[in-house]
Design a protein around this motif. Structure first.
Motif, PDB file in Angstrom:
ATOM      1  N   ALA A 129      37.447  46.010  39.417  1.00  0.00           N
ATOM      2  CA  ALA A 129      38.110  45.431  38.242  1.00  0.00           C
ATOM      3  C   ALA A 129      37.116  44.619  37.420  1.00  0.00           C
ATOM      4  N   TYR A 159      42.891  41.357  38.803  1.00  0.00           N
ATOM      5  CA  TYR A 159      44.261  41.112  39.272  1.00  0.00           C
ATOM      6  C   TYR A 159      44.143  39.973  40.276  1.00  0.00           C
ATOM      7  N   SER A 204      49.223  48.343  48.155  1.00  0.00           N
ATOM      8  CA  SER A 204      48.156  47.417  47.784  1.00  0.00           C
ATOM      9  C   SER A 204      48.040  47.466  46.264  1.00  0.00           C
ATOM     10  N   GLY A 205      48.152  46.308  45.635  1.00  0.00           N
ATOM     11  CA  GLY A 205      48.179  46.256  44.171  1.00  0.00           C
ATOM     12  C   GLY A 205      47.038  47.011  43.516  1.00  0.00           C
ATOM     13  N   SER A 206      45.808  46.667  43.909  1.00  0.00           N
ATOM     14  CA  SER A 206      44.654  47.249  43.221  1.00  0.00           C
ATOM     15  C   SER A 206      44.551  48.766  43.412  1.00  0.00           C
ATOM     16  N   ARG A 258      45.369  51.450  40.553  1.00  0.00           N
ATOM     17  CA  ARG A 258      44.400  51.809  39.502  1.00  0.00           C
ATOM     18  C   ARG A 258      43.519  52.978  39.932  1.00  0.00           C
ATOM     19  N   SER A 310      42.563  39.045  50.586  1.00  0.00           N
ATOM     20  CA  SER A 310      42.968  38.996  49.181  1.00  0.00           C
ATOM     21  C   SER A 310      44.453  38.640  49.052  1.00  0.00           C
ATOM     22  N   HIS A 342      45.673  35.650  46.572  1.00  0.00           N
ATOM     23  CA  HIS A 342      46.685  35.761  45.510  1.00  0.00           C
ATOM     24  C   HIS A 342      47.665  34.589  45.567  1.00  0.00           C
ATOM     25  N   ASP A 393      34.107  40.979  43.353  1.00  0.00           N
ATOM     26  CA  ASP A 393      35.450  41.060  43.905  1.00  0.00           C
ATOM     27  C   ASP A 393      35.727  39.785  44.706  1.00  0.00           C
TER      28      ASP A 393
END
Ligand code: PMV
Length: 319
Positions: free
Chosen positions: A14, A18, A144-146, A149, A188, A192, A285
């Motif tokens: 990213a 995020y 997993s959010g990322s 993408r 992570s 968050h 990251d």
């Protein structure tokens, strides 16, 4: 013969991060993020009929998953399976084509690959199933959010439900400077949650959105050949990753990932920019390693810039 499928998915880095969730349980992001897809850093997944569980996929560097990591992975498969009204017991195997101890986040590629493999298998069992890439991305986000993408390449933007491709004809080269092999002290998921305790978290989503618009504009200019826009993109990426790491260090309790090797590399990259007026996009990251993105024609110079660092590059240079 037992039914078996395989799929793979790339990792992504990213440039607009995020970090922070607006809804924790379903990985809804507090802000839009923008990533570049790392096509050659991939997770491979096979799923076959058999006793339920996870194993490392042979033929790659051996992946070790903690009990928690294993459960999260298997739960994601279960969630997909119940979404598609399927049942049965399956053995899932996975591996990364990069060493798992080199400190590169692999959750994005892992969950994206699992989502794709599960869909492949689901289609064999229910051929009428027709799930769009946008919906697969939304489903991957729940694991997993990322990872949502990683289904789009080379650029992806993720606002809320799932990610989408960005119309940006710009291919870059990627390098990661590995400064530490160790495993993360703060996951992570924990990061968050914790960043919201920072006094500078207020305003963070607005800062990210603002940078995102500016960066999209700059990258579009870079695609048209603008050199000043590359510098602008570098400055935006630089302030963005520092913003995220500043949130880490001002959380309560504070935490951080940078070490002496990280700072040596960051100073070196900044010096290159200051002394030559050119350089890579620099980002990080939630880890100590430094990610660099280069324009195609910078590869030769990059070999000089990266001398003395332990580095893995998309074009094969290893020093
Ligand atoms: O997908 P997660 O929950 O592991 O979040 C990772 C978030 C960062 O990698 C730190 C930033 C990003 O946008 O990828």
């Amino acid at each position: 013969m037992a039914l078996k499928v395989e799929a793979s998915a790339p990792s992504n880095i990213a440039l607009i991060k995020y970090m922070g969730k607006s809804e924790s349980s379903s990985n809804r992001p507090a802000n839009t993020s923008l990533s570049y897809t790392l096509e050659n850093l991939r997770t491979f997944v096979t799923i076959e009929e058999g006793e339920s569980g996870w194993q490392p996929l042979p033929g790659y560097p051996e992946l070790q998953l903690s009990e928690k990591g294993r459960l999260k992975f298997l739960n994601h498969f279960e969630r997909l399976w119940s979404t598609w009204n399927l049942s049965g017991s399956y053995l899932i195997r996975s591996a990364n084509n990069f060493p798992s101890d080199c400190g590169l986040a692999s959750s994005a590629s892992s969950f994206a690959a699992l989502t794709l493999a599960a869909y492949e298998l689901a289609r064999r069992l229910r051929p009428e199933l027709n799930v769009t890439l946008a919906e697969l991305s939304r489903l991957s986000r729940l694991g997993s959010g990322s990872s949502c993408r990683s289904l789009f390449s080379p650029w992806a933007v993720w606002r809320n439900e799932g990610a989408e491709a960005v119309d940006l004809p710009l291919r870059l080269e990627h390098a990661v400077v590995m400064v530490e092999d160790g495993h993360k002290a703060v996951s992570s998921s924990e990061a968050h949650l914790r960043v919201t305790s920072s006094l500078i978290y207020e305003g963070r989503p607005a800062r990210a959105e603002h940078r995102l618009e500016a960066l999209r504009g700059a990258l579009a200019e870079v695609a048209r050949g603008s050199k000043p826009a590359w510098h602008e993109a570098y400055e935006l990426c630089w302030s963005e990753f520092w913003d995220m790491h500043a949130l880490f260090e001002t959380s309560r309790p504070a935490f951080g990932y940078m070490n002496a090797g990280t700072l040596r590399c960051l100073n070196h990259m900044r010096h290159i920019w200051q002394s030559t007026g050119d350089g890579p996009l620099v980002t990080m990251d939630a880890g100590p390693n430094v990610h660099l993105l280069f324009r195609q024609e910078q590869k030769e110079e990059a070999a000089i810039w990266l001398k003395g660092f332990d580095v893995m590059t998309s074009w094969g240079l290893k020093s």
